[in-house]
Scaffold this active site. Sequence first.
Site, short mmCIF file in Angstrom:
data_model
loop_
_atom_site.label_atom_id
_atom_site.label_comp_id
_atom_site.label_asym_id
_atom_site.label_seq_id
_atom_site.Cartn_x
_atom_site.Cartn_y
_atom_site.Cartn_z
N HIS A 266 1.66 -4.00 -12.70
CA HIS A 266 0.52 -4.80 -12.23
C HIS A 266 0.29 -4.64 -10.72
CE1 HIS A 266 0.27 -6.66 -16.14
NE2 HIS A 266 1.52 -7.04 -16.07
N ARG A 324 -8.00 -12.41 2.38
CA ARG A 324 -7.35 -11.69 3.47
C ARG A 324 -7.83 -10.25 3.46
NH1 ARG A 324 -4.19 -8.70 0.17
NH2 ARG A 324 -3.22 -9.72 -1.63
#
Length: 723
Positions: A266, A324
């Site tokens: 992942h 971010r």
Amino acid sequence: MFLNKITKLKLLPSQRRFLPCQHLAFYSIEVNNPLFDKILIANRGEIACRIIQTTKKLGIKTVAVYSEADRKALHADEAYYIGPAPSALSYLNKEKILQVAQLTGAKGIHPGYGFLSENADFAEILEKNSISFIGPPSSAIRSMGSKSKSKEIMETANVPVVPGYHGANQDPEFLKKMAKQIGYPVLIKAVLGGGGKGMRVVNDDTEFFEKLEGAKREAMKSFSDDIVLIEKYIVDPRHVEVQVFADKLGNAVYLYERDCSIQRRHQKILEESPAPHLSENTRKILGEKAVAAAKAVNYVGAGTVEFIMDSKTQEFYFMEMNTRLQVEHPVTEMVTGTDLVEWQLEVAAGNKLPLNQNEIRKNGHAFEARIYAEDPKNGFLPDTGKLVYMSTPKTSSDVRVETGVRQGDDITLNYDPMIAKLIVHGKDRHTALRLLGVSLDNFKISGLQTNIDFLRKIISIPDLADGKVETGFISKHEKTLFETNVKVPRKSIIQGAFGVYYKHILQNNNNNFAKNSKTYNPWLVKDSFRLWDVSLPNYCVTIKLEEELYKIDFLPKMYQPGHFEVNFSKSSDKSIVDTSDLIVLEIDATNSSDLEGTKIHLKAEVDKCMLTSNIVLLNDSLTIFDNSGKVGMSVIDKNSEIIESFGPKNDEGSIRAPMSSNIVQVLVKPGQDVDVGTHLVIVEAMKMEHVIKSPKKGVIQSVKFKVGDLVAQGQELVSFTQE
């Protein structure tokens, strides 16, 4: 002269007093606030170096912080120690970082990514202390940080979301019921998760509780919160994300999308922009929905809205928003010609976005490959150790290498195992892909395992070249990517063996070899030895590659400097001895204690084929880099003792740690019967958990460690009697 239209005039505050008052009616005045004089970077490694690159360009002073493990790391000119290696005691220590900012007079803090970059409490602390957080407001971080709350916000903003359960009821039986109602396969995901942590795919009822427990435990460890959500797992999905940017004046734009579908565990390892096989209409809608998502939480700064897309229908659903700067932001910079860190600094200073939506153009295609210290053949287990040798591709306007380490540095188990990022740009996708291949060929690392060769295999698969990407790409092409019977060319083995021969000559025949001399010149040495003389000895080198032993005899040809007859044989077929011709044209060596070994550059001709290679010799092992890629081999010493170069292996009746790690859970006890595949121990390294399973059927004799212990690679974890 009178103006007949409104004109924008950018002025510094000090310049405004010089504008005649009678002209103010004709101007829309846009004040350009000055950027910070000094900022602190609350991060480490590659992203800290990347931020420093932009601040130097803009003339902004930077302050770095470092932990005990990073004392020798690359830093800004001004750097401060903030604690021990564990991130909870250093890079996550809000109070300590604030103290350094106040001590140094830093007016802003750039959090990079990871650590405190999405910590709303940290953003609030800075605000209260009149220090700018170079990121979004804490309210946006909180709204998007909770996967369940963010889904509700997206539904209200008319952004499509994946069907699932995002509620507060965390009773395991209830969650299992919800999973069955949604329909398997489902994805269990920590609501505060990211980077693949706290995430498990469940295929049916029988494995639900085990996967739920693992996801919750990992989430608690990583985010101090074990609340999870359940959502439909889309088969053959693509991971497509959109780079968004917003300022404090209400403007928001998207800088096109990135496809990040090539993943393992992942976590992304190969990203590209723009996403292949995406219609312009879909691309436009994606961007607009991403901007809508940002505006729904009054976003400011750089953000990434991630979507999961059906690879067949191109239908997409909101997955999460990373509040971010992303690891893969350079591919967006390459195709849009922007500096996103500079944009962050402009926005943090209160200035308008540098470009409007209609001014943002995409040009060509870009790829980013993440270079990790890990062993793809062993479940992508992280590797630790010294970067004995590191050589990167030559950089240019179309090739970037971003790293926070250099040759001789250590890769430890304390942080993420990423060594570097390789970013390339081309006029189109095929050009960029070819450049990526060449650049990976020129990225050479020795001393620990890396995924460089694995990345080379990925980009050689026709489906990748055709843009047929989805998150299951690696498992789909598992047979090709993890092929074990890869034949190493004989000429590569001969080159490596000659490196051993040359080192033997240096060590035994030339005591005057200068340690700092790059090129060996025997003619300047006042002894009886002469390179390529008839007195040069015959020499035999025995190499172990995988499970095969190779015997290579070098016989110097009389009165032919640099010419050798090479007899080549292997243990599995001793009756056949192949003869080759080797002509050495150029050879340079560096024998340095800093490298903990010898590095040899060899240019030679083997059987009329010109070859150039770099050979790194370390103790009784060697690594050769040539046109066949990277090949690691073991050298057998004079007593024919085989030295393993790739770490200890599990011997009969014992299970050993595959890497340096922490013991997270011990699942067996002495006297317990185990079967093949029984979970024995769970260890954690570089922020990821790894399950150690029993390879045999038997009875546990002893467990060597307890939860919380630190183990080194190769240490025995469990002993058992085989049935």
